[in-house]
Design an enzyme around this catalytic site. Structure first.
Site, short mmCIF file in Angstrom:
data_model
loop_
_atom_site.label_atom_id
_atom_site.label_comp_id
_atom_site.label_asym_id
_atom_site.label_seq_id
_atom_site.Cartn_x
_atom_site.Cartn_y
_atom_site.Cartn_z
CE1 TYR A 21 7.08 -53.36 8.35
CE2 TYR A 21 6.58 -55.49 9.35
CZ TYR A 21 6.27 -54.16 9.14
OH TYR A 21 5.15 -53.64 9.73
CG ASP B 51 -3.24 -49.29 18.33
OD1 ASP B 51 -3.95 -50.31 18.21
OD2 ASP B 51 -2.29 -49.03 17.58
CE LYS C 68 -1.60 -57.11 14.39
NZ LYS C 68 -1.02 -55.81 14.71
CE1 TYR D 264 4.31 -51.11 13.16
CE2 TYR D 264 2.31 -52.19 13.92
CZ TYR D 264 3.13 -51.79 12.90
OH TYR D 264 2.78 -52.06 11.60
#
Ligand SMILES: *Cc1c(COP(=O)(O)O)cnc(C)c1O
Length: 448
Positions: free
Chosen positions: A19, A268, A297, A167
């Site tokens: 980003y 998720d 992750k 997200y």
């Protein structure tokens, strides 16, 4: 060779970081090496990592057991294609994942990143309904099985319902089920498929639960369930969408509604999985089992990119029973043996550790040491869950200045927006954690 000033200039002009903007790049700090909870910067500082490299490095860096797992596998093979071939590390990892997750979750797809595992979860859900009912003008009715396959113009059960502030990743499918208004995703609004969103959950404790909290969710399902393939949510903690916590009762209510309206439930747990919230998986705390589960992750202890999508026999068999029945995904680096090997080693380390009391200790210390910020004039909220600590400020922080200040204070923390937050490696010592929380308190006080 240490990094040169010229290389840093090259970096700023040619290399995108997450980003970032190549005309107005935010400064980056070069890391020479890392060990335990420490990052060793090229400039000579040694800072304590409070981010665990975005939730992933749960055992810290340069761990001898994880290093050895990679080295041993490297001497056999680093990668082979997974189409038509298989290998011990993939099988062993999938056996392990099936063993440690709910008994309902029996089938695994190994993906190469969290976002991809979400794409796969979305495909599974769409393929499930496609296989079960095809498209239907009438929408879904019980036991209706498509015999002739879909015909043109028919309605497909292929939409998703998710929370605002969610997200789920940066690829297009994942973006389309992430918060529709906040930040970067709004710029793709015209390009993304349109799904359904419900207000982000707010109720923090089951004791404060009121039935009206689920009304909006129920209303959307009630009207649109014929089009909705699945609900996708981050259980108990909304991560990158704002580090917001919510109570288990939502998940139980959602599970009930999904069953009632024939909609699959995807959790998720890419951020929450592997003990981060205090239970091994967040769904365990709620005693709710999803139809599809995404993990990523911390899966490899932060060593390599690997993710997994697990699902039930019911979903897998239904998809498989239809015509060709193939699940339509297959990345080049699927089930990478190095990543699988280190994931197995990381899971063994975690499972053989006293993770529950370790996380409980971290939680207790975070609560004690961050509590004082509640009284600060510029602080809106302080919240802790498991090994996650969040200070929410009234105003967004000046990232550039804050980042430099944290380095001065000997820590690596990377706030976003109004949030100064921490999710340290689980191996952190109390004194190291205190140094992190002290820096968080100090910077909140200074209010950049
Ligand atoms: C980080 C994250 C993802 C995306 O994973 P990547 O490996 O970055 O693609 C998806 N969902 C959640 C909840 C995450 O925290």
């Amino acid at each position: 060779m240490p990094i040169s000033a010229a290389q840093l200039v090259f970096d700023s002009q040619h290399i995108w970081h997450p980003y970032t903007n190549l005309l107005n790049p935010t400064p980056v700090f070069a890391v020479e090496s890392a060990d335990g909870v420490y990052l060793n910067l090229s400039s000579g500082e040694r800072v304590i990592d409070g981010m665990a490299s975005w939730w992933s490095a749960i055992h810290g860096y340069n761990h001898p057991v994880l290093n050895q797992a990679v080295k041993s596998q490297l001497d056999k093979m680093s990668h082979v294609m997974f189409g038509g071939l298989t290998h011990q590390p993939a099988i062993e990892l999938c056996e392990k994942l099936i063993e440690i997750t709910d008994s309902n979750l029996q089938c695994v797809f190994l993906a190469d990143s969290g976002s991809v595992s979400v794409e796969v979860a979305l495909k599974m859900a769409i393929q499930y309904w496609y296989s079960k009912i095809g498209y239907s003008k009438k929408g879904y009715s019980k036991n209706e099985q498509s015999k002739s396959g879909p015909s043109k113009g028919d309605k497909q059960k292929s939409k998703f319902l998710s929370f605002k502030n969610a997200y789920h990743g940066d690829t297009f499918g994942a973006m389309s089920v992430s918060d529709p208004e906040n930040g970067m995703h709004s710029m793709f609004a015209g390009v993304l498929p349109q799904h359904f969103f419900v207000s982000a959950p707010t109720c923090l404790s089951d004791d404060d639960w009121k039935s009206e909290y689920i009304n909006e969710f129920k209303a959307i399902l009630n009207v649109n369930h014929n089009e909705i393939a699945a609900v996708i949510i981050e259980p108990l903690v909304q991560g990158a969408g704002g580090m917001r916590f919510y109570c288990s009762e939502y998940l139980r209510q959602i599970r009930k509604l999904c069953d009632e309206f024939n909609v699959l439930l995807i959790f998720d747990e890419i951020a929450t999985g592997f003990a981060r919230t205090g239970s091994f998986f967040a769904y365990e705390e709620a005693k709710v089992v999803p139809d599809i589960l995404c993990l990523g992750k911390a899966l490899t202890g932060g060593y390599m990119s690997l993710a997994a999508t697990l699902t039930s026999r019911k979903v897998a068999d239904t998809i498989s029973a239809y015509q060709g029945g193939n699940l339509m995904h297959g990345p080049t680096f699927m089930a990478n043996p190095l990543a699988c090997s280190v994931a197995i080693a990381s899971l063994n380390l975690l499972l053989n550790s006293d993770w529950k009391s370790k996380i409980a200790d971290i939680e207790k210390q975070l609560i004690e040491e961050l509590r004082q910020c509640k009284n600060f004039e510029n602080v809106v909220d302080v919240r802790v869950k498991g090994a996650i600590g969040v200070i929410e400020l009234k105003e967004p922080v000046d990232m550039e200045r804050v980042q430099i200040r944290f380095i001065e204070l000997g820590v690596w923390l990377r706030p976003f927006g109004k949030l100064i937050y921490i999710m340290p490696p689980y191996i952190i010592k109390p004194s190291e954690l205190t140094q992190l929380t002290t820096a968080m308190v100090q910077v909140s006080k200074e209010s950049f």
